[in-house]
Design an enzyme around this catalytic site. Structure first.
Site, PDB file in Angstrom:
ATOM      1  CE  LYS A   1     -35.512  57.632 -30.325  1.00  0.00           C
ATOM      2  NZ  LYS A   1     -35.623  57.166 -31.229  1.00  0.00           N
TER       3      LYS A   1
ATOM      4  CE  LYS B   1     -28.333  54.049 -29.441  1.00  0.00           C
ATOM      5  NZ  LYS B   1     -29.599  53.676 -30.097  1.00  0.00           N
TER       6      LYS B   1
ATOM      7  CE  LYS C   1     -31.601  56.630 -37.114  1.00  0.00           C
ATOM      8  NZ  LYS C   1     -32.095  55.735 -37.385  1.00  0.00           N
TER       9      LYS C   1
END
Ligand code: TYM
Length: 347
Positions: A117, A199, A202
């Protein structure tokens, strides 16, 4: 719902950072529904976790309510569990602070999700992103949780939660139960349809053709599966190493229909990928369309949703307060005066 002392406890949550995906449905939600009758289930919309990445306030509010409606539509019956929004229960943030003081900088630095992140949000590597796993540990530990049904990507966070709990127990005396991560047998890591090496997420950038959202139309779902990246062999069998795309489609199909990989390989022997992709798309549509219909009906009844999250917050607060009081005693805080007895300001 009354908690039953004889039943073990389940806790899990999803960030309302966007629209729910087929990944979070198969990796987490559908597993919750499997356990709901046998566990005291405490299920959360983890909005505090969501603001580690910038999100417009109106979008966060809308996502939170939509997610609540989708939880219920997916079979999370509010009569059978405690269903609430994390920011409504201040004990989560309060316990997180205490646990911050029992978590080491080094162990947080090793979290793969923090590394990922911070690479993706290089202009906003805030302290919340770094201490995110501690808040997640607080979520879990507040409820004496036995199991945490999550997808594979959250396994490391449940591990650090156990490490933090163990450290606290060793220093302050037995306080927390150690939780176990429970992953689904198949589809613990649903991969992107357009790039089966990463993966399904969203937050995927670009045209999002690799991600199935629970709100997608039938046409969109069929189109995305038709275009799913596969290989040139044209033979349906499971090989995670060499046939990532097909293996991912088989996992999705198996998770929804209950068919084993061998059965699927048998059923589609001699048929092309086109037929198989269509069968997967149909299975997904058959599952998602009734959910969408129910969620849309729930979303038009805001009063009902408010009643659900209000009752959930009251119930979760009472449970969480017991643990927090115990923790505060253990670390040496003076017992809190009853608010009713506090003098009014100015007197
Ligand atoms: P989040 O919001 O990223 O994802 C929610 C849940 O869905 C699972 N999941 C997947 N499973 C399989 N394949 C995928 N492609 C996929 N994408 C998502 C995730 O593993 C997760 O179970 N930190 C958590 C939220 C959280 C939490 C908690 C979870 C906060 N506090 C306490 C459990 C207990 C998260 O970001 O999940």
């Amino acid at each position: 719902m009354e908690t039953n002392a004889k039943k073990p406890t389940l806790f899990s949550g999803i960030k309302p950072s966007g629209t729910l995906t087929l990944g979070s449905y198969l990796g987490a939600i559908s597993n919750w529904t499997r356990y709901i009758d046998d566990y005291n289930s405490i299920l959360c919309i983890v909005d505090l976790h969501t603001i580690t990445v910038r999100i417009p306030p109106a979008e966060l509010r809308r996502n939170s309510l939509t997610q609540l409606a989708y939880y219920i539509a997916c079979g999370i019956d509010p009569e059978k569990c405690v269903l609430f929004i994390q920011s409504h229960v201040p004990a989560h943030a309060e316990l997180a602070w205490v646990l911050d003081c029992y978590t080491m900088f080094g162990e947080l630095s090793r979290m793969t999700q923090f590394k990922d992140k911070s690479a993706k949000n290089a202009d906003n590597i805030n302290a919340g992103l770094f201490t995110y796993p501690v808040l997640m540990a607080a979520d879990i530990l507040l409820y004496n949780t036995d199991i945490v049904p999550v997808g594979d990507d959250q396994r490391q966070h449940v591990e650090i939660c156990r490490d933090i709990a163990t450290r606290f127990n060793n220093i302050c005396g037995e306080t927390f139960r150690l939780p176990t991560a429970v992953l689904p047998k198949v589809a613990a890591r649903v991969m992107s349809l357009s790039d089966p090496t990463s993966k399904m997420s969203k937050s995927e950038t670009g045209d999002q053709s690799g991600c199935i959202f629970l709100t997608d139309s039938k046409d969109d779902i069929v189109r995305k599966f038709r275009r799913a990246v596969t290989d040139s062999e044209a033979s349906v069998y499971y090989d995670e190493e060499n046939k990532k795309g097909i293996s991912n489609l088989m996992s999705i199909y198996s998770s929804i229909t209950g068919s084993s990989f061998d059965q699927i390989a048998n059923d589609f022997a001699g048929k092309g990928y086109g037929d198989f992709k269509l069968a997967v798309a149909e299975a997904v549509c058959d599952r998602l369309m009734p959910i969408q219909e129910k969620a849309n009906a729930l979303l038009s009844d805001k009063a009902y949703l408010e009643q659900v999250y209000s009752e959930g917050a009251a119930r979760a607060s009472a449970l969480a307060r017991r643990t927090l009081d115990k923790v505060y005693r253990k670390v040496g805080f003076v017992a809190k005066p009853r608010m009713g007895r506090m003098p009014e300001a100015g007197k």
